[in-house]
Structure formats: C-alpha cells, structure tokens
Design an enzyme around this catalytic site. Structure first.
Site, PDB file in Angstrom:
ATOM      1  N   SER A  88      -3.571  -0.523  14.904  1.00  0.00           N
ATOM      2  CA  SER A  88      -4.414   1.125  14.507  1.00  0.00           C
ATOM      3  C   SER A  88      -4.343   1.080  16.291  1.00  0.00           C
ATOM      4  O   SER A  88      -4.157   0.075  16.525  1.00  0.00           O
ATOM      5  CB  SER A  88      -5.159   0.787  14.129  1.00  0.00           C
ATOM      6  N   ALA A  92     -10.345  -6.249  15.254  1.00  0.00           N
ATOM      7  CA  ALA A  92      -9.902  -7.267  15.299  1.00  0.00           C
ATOM      8  C   ALA A  92      -9.090  -7.288  14.340  1.00  0.00           C
ATOM      9  O   ALA A  92      -8.243  -8.385  14.964  1.00  0.00           O
ATOM     10  CB  ALA A  92     -11.183  -8.718  15.139  1.00  0.00           C
ATOM     11  N   LYS A 130      -6.813  -5.807  13.450  1.00  0.00           N
ATOM     12  CA  LYS A 130      -5.775  -5.309  13.960  1.00  0.00           C
ATOM     13  C   LYS A 130      -4.935  -5.613  15.185  1.00  0.00           C
ATOM     14  O   LYS A 130      -3.470  -5.512  15.451  1.00  0.00           O
ATOM     15  CB  LYS A 130      -5.709  -3.801  14.198  1.00  0.00           C
ATOM     16  N   GLY A 149       0.799  -0.708   0.122  1.00  0.00           N
ATOM     17  CA  GLY A 149      -0.130  -0.040   0.575  1.00  0.00           C
ATOM     18  C   GLY A 149       0.533   1.408  -0.484  1.00  0.00           C
ATOM     19  O   GLY A 149       0.603   2.248   0.455  1.00  0.00           O
ATOM     20  N   ASN A 177       1.899  -2.178   5.509  1.00  0.00           N
ATOM     21  CA  ASN A 177       1.083  -0.851   5.782  1.00  0.00           C
ATOM     22  C   ASN A 177      -0.488  -1.086   4.906  1.00  0.00           C
ATOM     23  O   ASN A 177      -1.517  -0.667   5.656  1.00  0.00           O
ATOM     24  CB  ASN A 177       2.143   0.180   4.759  1.00  0.00           C
ATOM     25  N   TYR A 180     -12.678  -4.782  11.848  1.00  0.00           N
ATOM     26  CA  TYR A 180     -11.006  -3.907  11.377  1.00  0.00           C
ATOM     27  C   TYR A 180      -9.929  -3.969  12.886  1.00  0.00           C
ATOM     28  O   TYR A 180      -9.472  -4.494  12.670  1.00  0.00           O
ATOM     29  CB  TYR A 180     -11.005  -2.457  11.605  1.00  0.00           C
ATOM     30  N   ASP A 219      -1.700  -8.102  -4.875  1.00  0.00           N
ATOM     31  CA  ASP A 219      -2.686  -7.911  -3.703  1.00  0.00           C
ATOM     32  C   ASP A 219      -2.444  -8.704  -2.556  1.00  0.00           C
ATOM     33  O   ASP A 219      -2.183 -10.245  -3.335  1.00  0.00           O
ATOM     34  CB  ASP A 219      -4.039  -8.705  -4.650  1.00  0.00           C
ATOM     35  N   VAL A 220      -2.459  -8.363  -1.860  1.00  0.00           N
ATOM     36  CA  VAL A 220      -1.352  -9.132  -0.716  1.00  0.00           C
ATOM     37  C   VAL A 220      -2.542 -10.182  -0.133  1.00  0.00           C
ATOM     38  O   VAL A 220      -2.136 -10.980   0.121  1.00  0.00           O
ATOM     39  CB  VAL A 220      -0.847  -7.979   0.859  1.00  0.00           C
TER      40      VAL A 220
END
Ligand code: NDP
Length: 241
Positions: A136, A151, A153, A14, A84, A149, A57-58
């Site tokens: 985050s 979960a 992070k 990213g 990232n 999100y 695409d990761v």
C-alpha cells in the site's frame, strides 16, 4: 498466439473479493488455473471464469501448509503466488489495542511469510516462479490512524526485496505493487471526509478500480516482466508523488 498464462497455476490470497477477485479474474482470463483463498467457508465467486475457491487462513502456518500441499498435488505446480489478503483495524495509537496491532501484523505481514515459506519450496524445485505482494502507499507515506497497517505494509517492502535477492538465482521473481485508493469494501469503511481528502490529492483525480491493480499484477505474472525483481511499483494515480 496462446494466452499469456496458459498452463500456469496461480494462487491468490483473499482472491474471492475486492481487488483479489479482480486479480483472480484477470489471471484466469489470461489462461491460468486460479485458486482463490479466503477464510470464509463455501464462498460463491461472482466471476465468469472457473476459479477454484479454498478456505485458508494465511495467518495460520498449518492452514497454509495444508492448502498449498493440496493445490500442488491437484494442479501439479504453483507458478504464481499473489499475496493480496489484508485487513485494517484503524485507530489512533492511544486507542489502538494490542490485539488490533497483532491481528493486522499477523495477517498482512506474517501471512505473507507463511505463504512464501511454503510456496518457495515448490518454486525452488521448479526453478521458476512469480511472487507478487500487494502492499500500500501508506507503507511508504505512513497514515495517521493506521500505524499497525502502515507498519505491516512497510515490512512487506523489506521482505519483498530480501526474498527477491534470496530467490533470484532460481529464476523466482518477487515484486510488490503499492495501490493508493481503490474502491472496495475495505475503503467503504472510510468517512466522507477521508474519501474526499484522498480524491483531492490524486493527480489523476479518480479512485482506482480493482482492474487498475489487477492489470499490473498480470504484467508481473507474465513473461513480459522477466527481468524485473525486488521492485516496489506504486499504482496510485500519482497519489504518492
Ligand atoms: P477487501 O476487504 O475487499 O478484501 C480482503 C480480502 O482478504 C478478502 O477476500 C478476505 O477474505 C481476505 N482475507 C482477510 N484476512 C484473511 C486471512 N487471514 N486469510 C485469508 N484471506 C484473508 O480488501 P481490498 O480488496 O480492498 O484489499 C486487498 C489488498 O489490497 C489488501 O492487502 C489491502 O491492504 C490492499 N490495499 C487496498 C487498498 C484499497 O484502497 N482498497 C489500497 C492499498 C492496498 P475473508 O474475509 O473471506 O478471509
């Protein structure tokens, strides 16, 4: 004195937009050869540095394997990996679809597994490397409407600490930076009320600029952080205190 990251090769997932672009820029400014990855084709990077963009695409292990093999062949090594890439698909649990949950986990968490799995093979044989994951604060604090999100992070924290223990014997350091509220496209989606709620709660009384995050990434990529591994560092103006 030479640049801090001279002769180092960095991959930033990213890395062509938002915080990722600031990270790519800073690592290039410090002398690294930087590869920025993203899903878009033919990305024009808004940078004064020579950053090499590759589509990847990761969340797709095959795409990650092919791209990282290509970079290793082209550049001769991969010394620094910055995970990232990340997305949000926010909703309250009753309205959150199964695919909104799966998509966020498969990019934000499984994507980091994919890149680390592939890059650790190179770093183990080099007997050195730096992996810097972007988490985050919500991975620690939680946030209503972001269960998927948060979960993903939170998962990254356990992943980072486990990998730090697994790879330390070969001098591969793994750390996580947890930003708070940063001005990018991602936070551009927030409502005015949400933005004000964030700002009012930040002890430093301002949102972060992407460079507030990229400067800390550069520290974790440099020799100055050589005795730090498995750490979670909040870069959030005090928001999570
Ligand atoms: P942006 O939405 O501005 O950028 C996200 C980047 O991730 C884009 O370059 C995007 O490129 C890339 N990306 C998304 N999915 C994939 C994928 N499957 N494969 C490869 N690349 C992908 O986000 P930010 O810069 O704001 O966020 C960067 C990171 O920081 C994220 O991990 C985010 O969770 C974290 N963060 C951000 C905060 C903020 O306040 N902004 C706060 C805390 C953490 P493309 O679309 O071309 O694939």
């Amino acid at each position: 004195m030479g640049l801090k990251l001279e002769n180092k090769v960095a991959v930033v997932t990213g890395g062509a937009k938002g915080i990722g672009l600031a990270i790519s820029d800073k690592l290039a400014e410090d002398g690294a050869t930087v590869y920025a990855l993203g899903r878009s084709t033919n990305m024009e990077l808004d940078s004064k540095h020579n950053i090499i963009y590759k589509q990847c695409d990761v969340s797709d292990l095959e795409s990650v394997t092919n791209t990282f093999n290509e970079i290793q062949k082209e550049a001769g090594s991969i010394d620094i990996l910055v995970n990232n890439a990340g997305i949000t698909k926010d909703n309250l649990i009753l309205r959150m679809s199964e695919s909104d949950f799966d998509d966020v986990i498969s990019i934000n968490l499984k994507g980091v597994f994919n890149t680390c799995k592939v890059v650790s093979r190179f770093m183990l044989s080099q007997k050195q490397g730096r992996i810097i994951n972007i988490g985050s604060i919500v991975g620690t604090t939680g946030n209503a409407g972001q269960s998927n999100y948060a979960a993903s992070k939170a998962g990254l924290i356990g992943f980072t600490k486990s990998l730090a223990k697994e790879l330390a014997a070969r001098n591969i350091l793994v750390n996580l930076i947890a930003p708070g509220y940063v001005l990018t496209d991602m936070t551009g989606k927030l409502t005015e009320d949400q933005v004000n709620a964030f700002k009012n709660n930040i002890p430093l009384k301002r949102a972060a600029e992407p460079s507030d995050i990229s400067d800390v990434v550069a520290f974790f990529a440099s020799n100055e952080s050589r005795y730090i591994t498995g750490q979670v560092l909040h870069v959030d103006g005090g928001l999570a205190i």
